[in-house]
Design a protein around this motif. Structure first.
Motif, PDB file in Angstrom:
ATOM      1  N   UNK A 171       0.843  -1.216   0.000  1.00 19.10           N
ATOM      2  CA  UNK A 171       0.000   0.000   0.000  1.00 19.10           C
ATOM      3  C   UNK A 171       0.874   1.261   0.000  1.00 19.10           C
ATOM      4  N   UNK A 172       1.907   1.208   0.858  1.00 15.70           N
ATOM      5  CA  UNK A 172       2.828   2.361   0.908  1.00 15.70           C
ATOM      6  C   UNK A 172       3.543   2.531  -0.432  1.00 15.70           C
ATOM      7  N   UNK A 173       3.861   1.398  -1.067  1.00 16.72           N
ATOM      8  CA  UNK A 173       4.526   1.447  -2.372  1.00 16.72           C
ATOM      9  C   UNK A 173       3.610   2.084  -3.429  1.00 16.72           C
ATOM     10  N   UNK A 174       2.344   1.777  -3.398  1.00 16.97           N
ATOM     11  CA  UNK A 174       1.400   2.353  -4.326  1.00 16.97           C
ATOM     12  C   UNK A 174       1.278   3.868  -4.107  1.00 16.97           C
ATOM     13  N   UNK A 175       1.258   4.299  -2.891  1.00 16.13           N
ATOM     14  CA  UNK A 175       1.186   5.736  -2.610  1.00 16.13           C
ATOM     15  C   UNK A 175       2.447   6.450  -3.120  1.00 16.13           C
ATOM     16  N   UNK A 176       3.616   5.840  -2.877  1.00 22.97           N
ATOM     17  CA  UNK A 176       4.854   6.471  -3.354  1.00 22.97           C
ATOM     18  C   UNK A 176       4.862   6.552  -4.872  1.00 22.97           C
ATOM     19  N   UNK A 177       4.323   5.518  -5.493  1.00 24.44           N
ATOM     20  CA  UNK A 177       4.275   5.533  -6.964  1.00 24.44           C
ATOM     21  C   UNK A 177       3.329   6.635  -7.455  1.00 24.44           C
ATOM     22  N   UNK A 178       2.218   6.813  -6.764  1.00 21.01           N
ATOM     23  CA  UNK A 178       1.311   7.896  -7.140  1.00 21.01           C
ATOM     24  C   UNK A 178       1.965   9.265  -6.961  1.00 21.01           C
ATOM     25  N   UNK A 179       2.706   9.421  -5.889  1.00 23.30           N
ATOM     26  CA  UNK A 179       3.407  10.700  -5.670  1.00 23.30           C
ATOM     27  C   UNK A 179       4.461  10.918  -6.742  1.00 23.30           C
ATOM     28  N   UNK A 180       5.116   9.821  -7.113  1.00 22.32           N
ATOM     29  CA  UNK A 180       6.129   9.961  -8.156  1.00 22.32           C
ATOM     30  C   UNK A 180       5.485  10.364  -9.481  1.00 22.32           C
ATOM     31  N   UNK A 181       4.355   9.796  -9.771  1.00 21.41           N
ATOM     32  CA  UNK A 181       3.667  10.135 -11.013  1.00 21.41           C
ATOM     33  C   UNK A 181       3.217  11.595 -10.982  1.00 21.41           C
ATOM     34  N   UNK A 182       2.677  11.978  -9.896  1.00 22.40           N
ATOM     35  CA  UNK A 182       2.240  13.372  -9.759  1.00 22.40           C
ATOM     36  C   UNK A 182       3.441  14.339  -9.871  1.00 22.40           C
ATOM     37  N   UNK A 183       4.548  13.942  -9.248  1.00 18.68           N
ATOM     38  CA  UNK A 183       5.741  14.798  -9.318  1.00 18.68           C
ATOM     39  C   UNK A 183       6.294  14.854 -10.732  1.00 18.68           C
ATOM     40  N   UNK A 184       6.224  13.750 -11.422  1.00 21.37           N
ATOM     41  CA  UNK A 184       6.731  13.761 -12.800  1.00 21.37           C
ATOM     42  C   UNK A 184       5.815  14.530 -13.741  1.00 21.37           C
ATOM     43  N   UNK A 185       4.561  14.658 -13.389  1.00 15.98           N
ATOM     44  CA  UNK A 185       3.651  15.441 -14.210  1.00 15.98           C
ATOM     45  C   UNK A 185       3.931  16.963 -14.089  1.00 15.98           C
ATOM     46  N   UNK A 186       4.613  17.328 -13.085  1.00 16.66           N
ATOM     47  CA  UNK A 186       4.969  18.740 -12.896  1.00 16.66           C
ATOM     48  C   UNK A 186       6.003  19.096 -13.966  1.00 16.66           C
ATOM     49  N   UNK A 187       5.865  20.279 -14.621  1.00  7.13           N
ATOM     50  CA  UNK A 187       6.836  20.651 -15.677  1.00  7.13           C
ATOM     51  C   UNK A 187       8.240  20.858 -15.121  1.00  7.13           C
ATOM     52  N   UNK A 188       8.248  21.313 -13.898  1.00  7.97           N
ATOM     53  CA  UNK A 188       9.571  21.519 -13.320  1.00  7.97           C
ATOM     54  C   UNK A 188       9.607  20.851 -11.958  1.00  7.97           C
ATOM     55  N   UNK A 189       9.829  19.488 -11.971  1.00  5.83           N
ATOM     56  CA  UNK A 189       9.849  18.775 -10.693  1.00  5.83           C
ATOM     57  C   UNK A 189      11.129  19.100  -9.914  1.00  5.83           C
ATOM     58  N   UNK A 190      10.957  18.808  -8.627  1.00  2.00           N
ATOM     59  CA  UNK A 190      12.114  18.980  -7.756  1.00  2.00           C
ATOM     60  C   UNK A 190      12.969  17.722  -7.894  1.00  2.00           C
ATOM     61  N   UNK A 191      14.213  17.947  -8.330  1.00  2.00           N
ATOM     62  CA  UNK A 191      15.057  16.753  -8.549  1.00  2.00           C
ATOM     63  C   UNK A 191      15.340  16.013  -7.256  1.00  2.00           C
TER      64      UNK A 191
END
Length: 524
Positions: free
Chosen positions: A379-399
């Motif tokens: 479950x925690x892995x799924x949440x982290x993956x969702x956050x990663x997807x959301x972060x990658x959708x940002x045009x200028x993500x925080x590296x």
């Protein structure tokens, strides 16, 4: 006076002696013919068979003499028509039917030829045939009849006197001696009576089992035990135990006991056993299943003590009859229970050893806990993956944040993989949880099986104990022995009457035997 010689008056005896003739008696037709031939050698008179029989009738022969003549004629193979004809034929053959041996007749004939007087009764009347037909007058006949009657009366009186003397000597006197012994000399004996039944414990299951239950609950189930107890109480072993415990021999070796009932001081066990069988009488009634015992001793106290001792011996024998059967039943059940108990303990120890060795108390709980952790990580892995997807959708993500999320997702994936491998594959340092679970489950299954075996063995042990108790025989007293206050033996009237009957029977047998032997000797 011979029976076959006709009685004649004294006057005729004197005339016969003066004339040199024999007394009037039996007439031999051959002698008559010889006398006639001597008087007149030219004439040869012969008598017919009827005339000879008429002459024989005048001899007044007894019935016994006639029967002897017929038997002798049959012995020589002669064909006769009557007893008188048998006498005629035998005399014509030169055989005297009233002599026991032909040698005596021949000897008498030789003595007569040599002029020596013979002691045999005269059978030939040296006179003519006409003189034999002289009738007797009435006075002489009455005198002869009276003389014969007196002789018969005297003979009967002598026989009656001899019979009475024999009865007194062989029956009355021995009976009086026996009665005197039983009433005056015999030592009084006291008897105690006991009746007991051998029974077994009731079996309710067998009682309702049809014919088998009826047979088990009937007297047939204990008949063999009763017979066995009867045989033991009548054995030499019981006598020896009674002698060792209470002194059976010494009780019947006392000087106060009469000599006929006393046991010798140096008597052997066999002699004492004969007395034991007479004084201790054991009987079994198969119709009622009751064992009856009678103990006869010189004193009431000894009778009671002997009875109680024999009852104790019977109870011990009854216990020994089924002791081996009960021991065998309990031995098998006890051994089975002990083995099941040892197997259960071994299985339980194996489960404990596995738990200590693997460090797992309950593999199911361990698996459940591991699966819960894996689910949480997923479950925690799924949440982290969702956050990663959301972060990658940002045009200028925080590296920096992106790198942290990627590392967090990778670490969680590795942890989930390691935990799943720990459940099935294990590692070099630890055993897989699946293997641990299999070993513990196998050990626990063996433990449960051994537990069931132990419970079954325990139930079998209890059943065997109940059956062994039901196989137990016990002795139930129907009539308890008590010390008698009056002597039971000897029974004077009964024993005296029995002695009289015994003596009378012996006398009758001896008399009949002697009579038969005398008859055989006379007829021979």
């Amino acid at each position: 006076m011979p029976n076959n010689e006709k009685r004649i008056p004294p006057i005729r005896r004197a005339e016969a002696s003066n004339t040199g003739q024999q007394p009037f008696g039996r007439i031999d037709p051959k002698q008559v013919a010889q006398d006639s031939m001597g008087e007149n050698s030219d004439a040869k008179p012969q008598l017919s068979a009827r005339e000879e029989i008429e002459l024989i009738k005048r001899e007044n022969l007894t019935g016994r003499q006639l029967r002897i003549a017929r038997r002798m004629a049959q012995k020589h193979g002669l064909q006769v028509t009557s007893d008188l004809d048998a006498i005629r034929v035998l005399r014509n053959k030169g055989i005297d039917p009233f002599q026991g041996s032909n040698n005596m007749l021949k000897t008498a004939a030789q003595e007569n030829q040599q002029g020596v007087p013979s002691n045999l009764p005269a059978t030939v009347r040296r006179t003519d045939v006409g003189q034999a037909n002289i009738p007797m007058d009435e006075g002489v006949r009455q005198h002869e009849v009276l003389t014969i009657q007196r002789d018969l009366v005297k003979r009967r009186r002598r026989r009656i006197a001899a019979t009475v003397t024999k009865l007194i000597c062989f029956i009355l006197i021995p009976t009086m001696i026996a009665g005197y012994y039983f009433s005056r000399l015999a030592t009084p004996m006291y008897a105690s009576f006991t009746e007991f039944v051998i029974q077994k414990a009731d079996n309710p299951a067998a009682a309702g089992a049809g014919v088998g239950g009826l047979l088990n609950s009937s007297l047939l189930a204990t008949a063999q035990d009763s017979v066995a107890v009867q045989g033991y109480l009548s054995s030499r072993d019981a006598m020896t135990r009674l002698d060792n415990d209470l002194g059976f021999k010494a009780a019947f070796q006392s000087e106060d006991i009469d000599i006929l009932q006393r046991v010798d001081a140096d008597a052997t066990n066999e002699a004492a056993y004969k007395t034991y069988t007479k004084r201790v009488r054991i009987g079994f009634d198969p119709t009622e299943g009751i064992v009856k015992m009678e103990v006869v001793t010189p004193s009431p106290e000894l009778s009671l003590a002997f009875s109680n001792a024999l009852i104790g011996y019977a109870e011990q024998q009854v216990d020994q009859l089924t002791q081996r059967l009960r021991e065998d039943q309990m031995k098998g059940a006890r051994e089975g229970y002990e083995k099941a108990e040892l197997d259960f303990a071994a299985s339980q120890n194996r489960v404990v050893e596995l738990q200590e060795e693997l460090g797992v108390l309950n593999p199911e709980i361990e698996i459940s806990a591991q699966m819960s952790l894996i689910q949480q990580l997923e479950i925690d892995l799924q949440q982290k993956r969702l956050e990663l997807i959301e972060l990658q959708d940002n045009p200028r993500p925080n590296p920096t944040k992106l790198t942290v999320l990627e590392r967090s997702i990778t670490s969680r994936q590795n942890m989930i993989r390691d935990m799943r491998n720990g459940l099935t594959q294990g590692s070099s340092d630890a055993t897989s949880l699946a293997k641990i679970t299999a070993e513990l489950q196998s050990a626990q299954a063996q433990l449960l099986l051994r537990q069931e075996f132990l419970a079954a063995s325990l139930a079998g042990l209890e059943t065997s104990r109940v059956e062994a108790n039901r196989q137990t025989r016990y002795l139930s007293m129907a009539v308890a022995p008590i010390a008698p206050d009056e002597a039971s033996y000897p029974r004077v009237f009964e024993n005296t009457l029995l002695a009289a009957l015994v003596f009378a029977g012996l006398y009758l047998v001896i008399s009949l035997t002697a009579s038969v032997l005398r008859e055989q000797l006379t007829s021979g």
